[in-house]
Scaffold this motif. Structure first.
Motif, PDB file in Angstrom:
ATOM      1  N   LEU A 181      15.788  26.410  49.927  1.00 10.05           N
ATOM      2  CA  LEU A 181      17.043  27.141  50.143  1.00 10.05           C
ATOM      3  C   LEU A 181      17.391  27.998  48.938  1.00 10.05           C
ATOM      4  CD1 LEU A 181      19.281  24.434  51.837  1.00 10.05           C
ATOM      5  CD2 LEU A 181      18.303  26.481  52.916  1.00 10.05           C
ATOM      6  N   ASN A 182      17.195  27.456  47.763  1.00 18.35           N
ATOM      7  CA  ASN A 182      17.521  28.180  46.536  1.00 18.35           C
ATOM      8  C   ASN A 182      16.662  29.434  46.384  1.00 18.35           C
ATOM      9  OD1 ASN A 182      19.231  28.120  44.138  1.00 18.35           O
ATOM     10  ND2 ASN A 182      17.317  27.898  43.010  1.00 18.35           N
ATOM     11  N   GLN A 183      15.432  29.381  46.875  1.00 22.64           N
ATOM     12  CA  GLN A 183      14.524  30.528  46.794  1.00 22.64           C
ATOM     13  C   GLN A 183      14.779  31.553  47.898  1.00 22.64           C
ATOM     14  OE1 GLN A 183      12.143  30.811  44.237  1.00 22.64           O
ATOM     15  NE2 GLN A 183      13.304  29.082  43.484  1.00 22.64           N
ATOM     16  N   ALA A 184      15.467  31.126  48.954  1.00 23.65           N
ATOM     17  CA  ALA A 184      15.682  31.986  50.122  1.00 23.65           C
ATOM     18  C   ALA A 184      16.719  33.066  49.835  1.00 23.65           C
ATOM     19  CB  ALA A 184      16.143  31.149  51.312  1.00 23.65           C
ATOM     20  N   ASP A 185      16.643  34.134  50.606  1.00 19.49           N
ATOM     21  CA  ASP A 185      17.609  35.216  50.525  1.00 19.49           C
ATOM     22  C   ASP A 185      19.001  34.661  50.792  1.00 19.49           C
ATOM     23  OD1 ASP A 185      18.509  37.877  50.306  1.00 19.49           O
ATOM     24  OD2 ASP A 185      18.446  38.115  52.483  1.00 19.49           O
ATOM     25  N   GLN A 186      19.936  34.874  49.897  1.00 16.85           N
ATOM     26  CA  GLN A 186      21.320  34.409  49.982  1.00 16.85           C
ATOM     27  C   GLN A 186      21.430  32.886  50.009  1.00 16.85           C
ATOM     28  OE1 GLN A 186      23.432  36.409  53.138  1.00 16.85           O
ATOM     29  NE2 GLN A 186      22.641  38.400  52.528  1.00 16.85           N
ATOM     30  N   GLY A 187      20.351  32.173  49.653  1.00 16.89           N
ATOM     31  CA  GLY A 187      20.402  30.715  49.567  1.00 16.89           C
ATOM     32  C   GLY A 187      20.546  30.019  50.895  1.00 16.89           C
ATOM     33  N   MET A 188      20.153  30.691  52.000  1.00 16.61           N
ATOM     34  CA  MET A 188      20.264  30.037  53.305  1.00 16.61           C
ATOM     35  C   MET A 188      19.125  30.423  54.227  1.00 16.61           C
ATOM     36  SD  MET A 188      23.213  31.865  55.540  1.00 16.61           S
ATOM     37  CE  MET A 188      24.255  32.769  54.430  1.00 16.61           C
ATOM     38  N   LEU A 189      18.838  29.509  55.164  1.00 22.82           N
ATOM     39  CA  LEU A 189      17.816  29.716  56.190  1.00 22.82           C
ATOM     40  C   LEU A 189      18.297  29.086  57.489  1.00 22.82           C
ATOM     41  CD1 LEU A 189      14.568  28.694  54.252  1.00 22.82           C
ATOM     42  CD2 LEU A 189      15.089  30.967  55.113  1.00 22.82           C
ATOM     43  N   THR A 190      17.742  29.561  58.609  1.00 21.35           N
ATOM     44  CA  THR A 190      18.027  28.867  59.863  1.00 21.35           C
ATOM     45  C   THR A 190      17.338  27.512  59.794  1.00 21.35           C
ATOM     46  OG1 THR A 190      16.081  29.653  61.047  1.00 21.35           O
ATOM     47  CG2 THR A 190      18.094  31.034  61.178  1.00 21.35           C
ATOM     48  N   LEU A 191      17.855  26.563  60.562  1.00 19.74           N
ATOM     49  CA  LEU A 191      17.241  25.239  60.562  1.00 19.74           C
ATOM     50  C   LEU A 191      15.807  25.317  61.095  1.00 19.74           C
ATOM     51  CD1 LEU A 191      20.253  23.040  61.704  1.00 19.74           C
ATOM     52  CD2 LEU A 191      19.354  23.388  59.412  1.00 19.74           C
ATOM     53  N   GLY A 192      15.564  26.182  62.085  1.00 20.43           N
ATOM     54  CA  GLY A 192      14.209  26.338  62.612  1.00 20.43           C
ATOM     55  C   GLY A 192      13.245  26.891  61.571  1.00 20.43           C
ATOM     56  N   SER A 237      18.738   8.837  43.275  1.00 17.99           N
ATOM     57  CA  SER A 237      18.476   8.716  44.708  1.00 17.99           C
ATOM     58  C   SER A 237      17.834   9.971  45.288  1.00 17.99           C
ATOM     59  CB  SER A 237      19.767   8.401  45.457  1.00 17.99           C
ATOM     60  OG  SER A 237      20.682   9.462  45.296  1.00 17.99           O
ATOM     61  N   LEU A 238      17.666  11.004  44.488  1.00 12.09           N
ATOM     62  CA  LEU A 238      17.025  12.241  44.943  1.00 12.09           C
ATOM     63  C   LEU A 238      15.794  12.452  44.084  1.00 12.09           C
ATOM     64  CD1 LEU A 238      17.485  14.575  46.963  1.00 12.09           C
ATOM     65  CD2 LEU A 238      18.664  15.776  45.153  1.00 12.09           C
ATOM     66  N   LYS A 239      14.620  12.228  44.665  1.00  7.83           N
ATOM     67  CA  LYS A 239      13.364  12.307  43.919  1.00  7.83           C
ATOM     68  C   LYS A 239      12.804  13.721  43.939  1.00  7.83           C
ATOM     69  CE  LYS A 239      13.216   7.787  43.492  1.00  7.83           C
ATOM     70  NZ  LYS A 239      13.729   7.210  42.307  1.00  7.83           N
ATOM     71  N   LEU A 240      12.086  14.078  42.882  1.00  9.77           N
ATOM     72  CA  LEU A 240      11.488  15.408  42.772  1.00  9.77           C
ATOM     73  C   LEU A 240      10.438  15.685  43.838  1.00  9.77           C
ATOM     74  CD1 LEU A 240      11.131  15.616  38.907  1.00  9.77           C
ATOM     75  CD2 LEU A 240      12.429  17.204  40.326  1.00  9.77           C
ATOM     76  N   HIS A 241       9.873  14.647  44.420  1.00  6.78           N
ATOM     77  CA  HIS A 241       8.841  14.848  45.433  1.00  6.78           C
ATOM     78  C   HIS A 241       9.371  14.623  46.850  1.00  6.78           C
ATOM     79  CE1 HIS A 241       8.868  10.542  44.760  1.00  6.78           C
ATOM     80  NE2 HIS A 241       8.239  10.390  45.904  1.00  6.78           N
ATOM     81  N   ARG A 286      22.927  23.568  43.851  1.00  7.10           N
ATOM     82  CA  ARG A 286      22.244  24.368  42.816  1.00  7.10           C
ATOM     83  C   ARG A 286      22.243  23.640  41.473  1.00  7.10           C
ATOM     84  NH1 ARG A 286      21.239  29.377  44.946  1.00  7.10           N
ATOM     85  NH2 ARG A 286      22.762  30.169  46.429  1.00  7.10           N
ATOM     86  N   GLN A 287      23.359  23.028  41.128  1.00  8.82           N
ATOM     87  CA  GLN A 287      23.442  22.308  39.854  1.00  8.82           C
ATOM     88  C   GLN A 287      22.527  21.095  39.845  1.00  8.82           C
ATOM     89  OE1 GLN A 287      27.582  21.515  39.042  1.00  8.82           O
ATOM     90  NE2 GLN A 287      28.056  23.681  38.746  1.00  8.82           N
ATOM     91  N   THR A 288      22.491  20.377  40.967  1.00  6.58           N
ATOM     92  CA  THR A 288      21.608  19.210  41.067  1.00  6.58           C
ATOM     93  C   THR A 288      20.151  19.643  40.949  1.00  6.58           C
ATOM     94  OG1 THR A 288      23.180  17.989  42.416  1.00  6.58           O
ATOM     95  CG2 THR A 288      20.880  17.308  42.571  1.00  6.58           C
ATOM     96  N   LEU A 289      19.797  20.683  41.679  1.00  6.60           N
ATOM     97  CA  LEU A 289      18.433  21.211  41.630  1.00  6.60           C
ATOM     98  C   LEU A 289      18.083  21.673  40.218  1.00  6.60           C
ATOM     99  CD1 LEU A 289      15.863  22.027  43.225  1.00  6.60           C
ATOM    100  CD2 LEU A 289      16.962  24.249  43.588  1.00  6.60           C
ATOM    101  N   SER A 290      18.992  22.379  39.586  1.00  7.55           N
ATOM    102  CA  SER A 290      18.764  22.876  38.232  1.00  7.55           C
ATOM    103  C   SER A 290      18.495  21.717  37.264  1.00  7.55           C
ATOM    104  CB  SER A 290      19.966  23.691  37.769  1.00  7.55           C
ATOM    105  OG  SER A 290      19.787  24.123  36.454  1.00  7.55           O
ATOM    106  N   GLY A 291      19.261  20.644  37.395  1.00  6.26           N
ATOM    107  CA  GLY A 291      19.046  19.471  36.537  1.00  6.26           C
ATOM    108  C   GLY A 291      17.697  18.830  36.773  1.00  6.26           C
ATOM    109  N   LEU A 299      16.279  21.697  49.119  1.00  6.44           N
ATOM    110  CA  LEU A 299      17.122  22.413  48.155  1.00  6.44           C
ATOM    111  C   LEU A 299      16.342  23.518  47.463  1.00  6.44           C
ATOM    112  CD1 LEU A 299      19.144  19.516  46.477  1.00  6.44           C
ATOM    113  CD2 LEU A 299      19.935  21.150  48.213  1.00  6.44           C
ATOM    114  N   PHE A 300      15.122  23.221  47.060  1.00  2.77           N
ATOM    115  CA  PHE A 300      14.302  24.215  46.369  1.00  2.77           C
ATOM    116  C   PHE A 300      14.049  25.418  47.276  1.00  2.77           C
ATOM    117  CE2 PHE A 300      10.330  26.128  44.955  1.00  2.77           C
ATOM    118  CZ  PHE A 300      10.552  26.250  43.598  1.00  2.77           C
TER     119      PHE A 300
END
Length: 162
Positions: A54-65, A40-44, A112-117, A51-52
């Motif tokens: 967020l994972n690249q962001a500093d501390q894994g988080m960003l503001t919603l804006g 149910s979660l497609k790569l595109h 992170r685990q879902t993204l990694s897979g 998720l990608f």
């Protein structure tokens, strides 16, 4: 690995950009393949790119804006997607400590685990192919990828300045 046999005088901007966009198109089509395990979660999908990012962001988080701007989607659209990610336990929304009007989105360990897979489903065949290259071919490919990264950044910067 084969590369086009061209000299500098033979390279045209039109040919180069045509090859570049053909490469991007093939890459996007590769992303459209189903990731194993999480159908149910497609790569595109936007969910994957949230998720990608967020994972690249500093501390894994960003503001919603900031996340909405990064993904070039509206805050309303992002809110629906964030709700879906939270329901799945892949991301968590948090109120800012310094400014309680700001909300942050953080990727969870399950995210992170879902993204990694999902990324692994693309990485495995790429790593298998890469391992069959000679040392010189590996170096050439890495240089080319780094040049493409810079090219994309230059395009992005150029678009932002127009």
């Amino acid at each position: 690995m084969t590369t086009p046999d061209t000299t500098e005088s033979q390279i045209s901007e039109q040919d180069t950009t045509r090859h570049f966009f053909a490469l991007l198109s093939r890459f996007i089509l590769t992303l459209k393949k189903d990731a194993p395990g999480e159908s149910s979660l497609k790569l595109h999908s936007h969910l994957f790119f949230i998720l990608f990012t967020l994972n690249q962001a500093d501390q894994g988080m960003l503001t919603l804006g900031d996340l909405a701007r990064e993904l070039d989607i509206s805050k309303q659209q992002l809110t629906k997607l964030v709700n879906d990610l939270e329901k799945r336990g892949l991301a968590a929304r948090m109120r800012g400590e310094e400014n309680h009007r700001k909300y942050y989105l953080q990727i969870t360990e399950d995210g992170r685990q879902t993204l990694s897979g999902m990324v692994g489903s693309l990485m495995e065949p790429a790593e298998r192919t890469f391992s069959s290259y000679t040392g010189d071919e590996k170096q050439e490919l890495l240089r080319s990828i780094l040049c493409l990264e810079q090219f994309l950044e230059d395009i992005r910067t150029g678009l932002a300045n127009t």
